[in-house]
Design a protein around this motif. Sequence first.
Motif, PDB file in Angstrom:
ATOM      1  N   ASN A  25      -4.973 -18.814  57.956  1.00 55.17           N
ATOM      2  CA  ASN A  25      -5.108 -19.840  58.994  1.00 55.17           C
ATOM      3  C   ASN A  25      -5.438 -21.178  58.336  1.00 55.17           C
ATOM      4  O   ASN A  25      -5.715 -21.255  57.146  1.00 55.17           O
ATOM      5  N   ARG A  26      -5.399 -22.246  59.123  1.00 58.77           N
ATOM      6  CA  ARG A  26      -5.575 -23.591  58.569  1.00 58.77           C
ATOM      7  C   ARG A  26      -6.936 -23.784  57.913  1.00 58.77           C
ATOM      8  O   ARG A  26      -7.048 -24.432  56.880  1.00 58.77           O
ATOM      9  N   PHE A  27      -7.977 -23.238  58.503  1.00 55.75           N
ATOM     10  CA  PHE A  27      -9.317 -23.396  57.939  1.00 55.75           C
ATOM     11  C   PHE A  27      -9.403 -22.744  56.561  1.00 55.75           C
ATOM     12  O   PHE A  27      -9.861 -23.367  55.596  1.00 55.75           O
ATOM     13  N   GLU A  28      -8.973 -21.491  56.455  1.00 52.99           N
ATOM     14  CA  GLU A  28      -9.019 -20.785  55.172  1.00 52.99           C
ATOM     15  C   GLU A  28      -8.182 -21.501  54.115  1.00 52.99           C
ATOM     16  O   GLU A  28      -8.594 -21.651  52.963  1.00 52.99           O
ATOM     17  N   ARG A  29      -6.997 -21.939  54.502  1.00 48.63           N
ATOM     18  CA  ARG A  29      -6.115 -22.618  53.556  1.00 48.63           C
ATOM     19  C   ARG A  29      -6.702 -23.964  53.129  1.00 48.63           C
ATOM     20  O   ARG A  29      -6.585 -24.359  51.978  1.00 48.63           O
ATOM     21  N   GLY A  30      -7.340 -24.675  54.054  1.00 48.17           N
ATOM     22  CA  GLY A  30      -7.964 -25.954  53.706  1.00 48.17           C
ATOM     23  C   GLY A  30      -9.129 -25.786  52.758  1.00 48.17           C
ATOM     24  O   GLY A  30      -9.277 -26.527  51.782  1.00 48.17           O
ATOM     25  N   VAL A  31      -9.979 -24.794  53.029  1.00 50.90           N
ATOM     26  CA  VAL A  31     -11.153 -24.559  52.173  1.00 50.90           C
ATOM     27  C   VAL A  31     -10.736 -24.082  50.781  1.00 50.90           C
ATOM     28  O   VAL A  31     -11.202 -24.612  49.765  1.00 50.90           O
ATOM     29  N   THR A  32      -9.853 -23.101  50.721  1.00 45.98           N
ATOM     30  CA  THR A  32      -9.449 -22.598  49.405  1.00 45.98           C
ATOM     31  C   THR A  32      -8.617 -23.631  48.659  1.00 45.98           C
ATOM     32  O   THR A  32      -8.733 -23.756  47.435  1.00 45.98           O
ATOM     33  N   GLY A  33      -7.796 -24.375  49.384  1.00 45.58           N
ATOM     34  CA  GLY A  33      -7.023 -25.440  48.735  1.00 45.58           C
ATOM     35  C   GLY A  33      -7.930 -26.498  48.141  1.00 45.58           C
ATOM     36  O   GLY A  33      -7.690 -26.990  47.034  1.00 45.58           O
ATOM     37  N   GLY A  34      -8.979 -26.869  48.878  1.00 39.47           N
ATOM     38  CA  GLY A  34      -9.925 -27.853  48.368  1.00 39.47           C
ATOM     39  C   GLY A  34     -10.663 -27.359  47.135  1.00 39.47           C
ATOM     40  O   GLY A  34     -10.861 -28.098  46.161  1.00 39.47           O
ATOM     41  N   ALA A  35     -11.079 -26.104  47.161  1.00 37.58           N
ATOM     42  CA  ALA A  35     -11.807 -25.542  46.017  1.00 37.58           C
ATOM     43  C   ALA A  35     -10.917 -25.442  44.782  1.00 37.58           C
ATOM     44  O   ALA A  35     -11.312 -25.845  43.672  1.00 37.58           O
ATOM     45  N   ILE A  36      -9.727 -24.925  44.971  1.00 37.12           N
ATOM     46  CA  ILE A  36      -8.818 -24.769  43.835  1.00 37.12           C
ATOM     47  C   ILE A  36      -8.358 -26.133  43.323  1.00 37.12           C
ATOM     48  O   ILE A  36      -8.290 -26.373  42.119  1.00 37.12           O
ATOM     49  N   GLY A  37      -8.054 -27.048  44.253  1.00 31.22           N
ATOM     50  CA  GLY A  37      -7.641 -28.391  43.848  1.00 31.22           C
ATOM     51  C   GLY A  37      -8.742 -29.133  43.113  1.00 31.22           C
ATOM     52  O   GLY A  37      -8.479 -29.857  42.149  1.00 31.22           O
ATOM     53  N   GLY A  38      -9.982 -28.972  43.577  1.00 35.40           N
ATOM     54  CA  GLY A  38     -11.098 -29.621  42.891  1.00 35.40           C
ATOM     55  C   GLY A  38     -11.265 -29.118  41.473  1.00 35.40           C
ATOM     56  O   GLY A  38     -11.478 -29.902  40.538  1.00 35.40           O
ATOM     57  N   ALA A  39     -11.165 -27.823  41.293  1.00 33.15           N
ATOM     58  CA  ALA A  39     -11.277 -27.248  39.948  1.00 33.15           C
ATOM     59  C   ALA A  39     -10.121 -27.701  39.063  1.00 33.15           C
ATOM     60  O   ALA A  39     -10.324 -28.056  37.892  1.00 33.15           O
ATOM     61  N   ALA A  40      -8.918 -27.715  39.614  1.00 37.22           N
ATOM     62  CA  ALA A  40      -7.755 -28.138  38.835  1.00 37.22           C
ATOM     63  C   ALA A  40      -7.853 -29.613  38.465  1.00 37.22           C
ATOM     64  O   ALA A  40      -7.555 -30.002  37.326  1.00 37.22           O
ATOM     65  N   GLY A  41      -8.277 -30.446  39.404  1.00 33.12           N
ATOM     66  CA  GLY A  41      -8.408 -31.873  39.126  1.00 33.12           C
ATOM     67  C   GLY A  41      -9.472 -32.160  38.089  1.00 33.12           C
ATOM     68  O   GLY A  41      -9.285 -32.992  37.198  1.00 33.12           O
ATOM     69  N   ALA A  42     -10.602 -31.482  38.186  1.00 30.80           N
ATOM     70  CA  ALA A  42     -11.670 -31.670  37.205  1.00 30.80           C
ATOM     71  C   ALA A  42     -11.210 -31.233  35.822  1.00 30.80           C
ATOM     72  O   ALA A  42     -11.451 -31.925  34.821  1.00 30.80           O
ATOM     73  N   GLY A  43     -10.544 -30.099  35.759  1.00 28.18           N
ATOM     74  CA  GLY A  43     -10.062 -29.606  34.472  1.00 28.18           C
ATOM     75  C   GLY A  43      -9.015 -30.515  33.850  1.00 28.18           C
ATOM     76  O   GLY A  43      -9.044 -30.781  32.644  1.00 28.18           O
TER      77      GLY A  43
END
Length: 85
Positions: A25-43
Motif C-alpha cells: 500500500n502507499r504508506f508502506e511503500r512511502g516509508v520503505t522508499g524513504g528509508a532505502i532512499g535515505g540510506a542510498a543517498g547517504a552512502g
Amino acid sequence: MRIPRPAGLAGILALSLLVAACGSNRFERGVTGGAIGGAAGAGALALAGGPVLVGMAAGAVGGAAIGALTNECQIDLGPQRPNNC
C-alpha cells in the motif's frame, strides 16, 4: 578516490529509483522508499565526498515520493508481478 559530483548525483538518482519501495500500500511503500532512499543517498554522497546529511535527506525525500506515488504494478522488482496488474 573522489567521484565527480555529477556522477555522485546520478548514482543517488539511480539507487533511489532501483530501490524505490517495498510494500503493498502507499504508506508502506512511502516509508520503505524513504528509508532505502535515505540510506542510498547517504552512502552515495559519502563515497563522493559530499555532505552525507544532504544526500540522506535528498534520497529519503525522493524514495518516499516515488514509493508513495507509485503502486506495485508500476514499479515491482520482485520475481513475479502481482495478480491484479
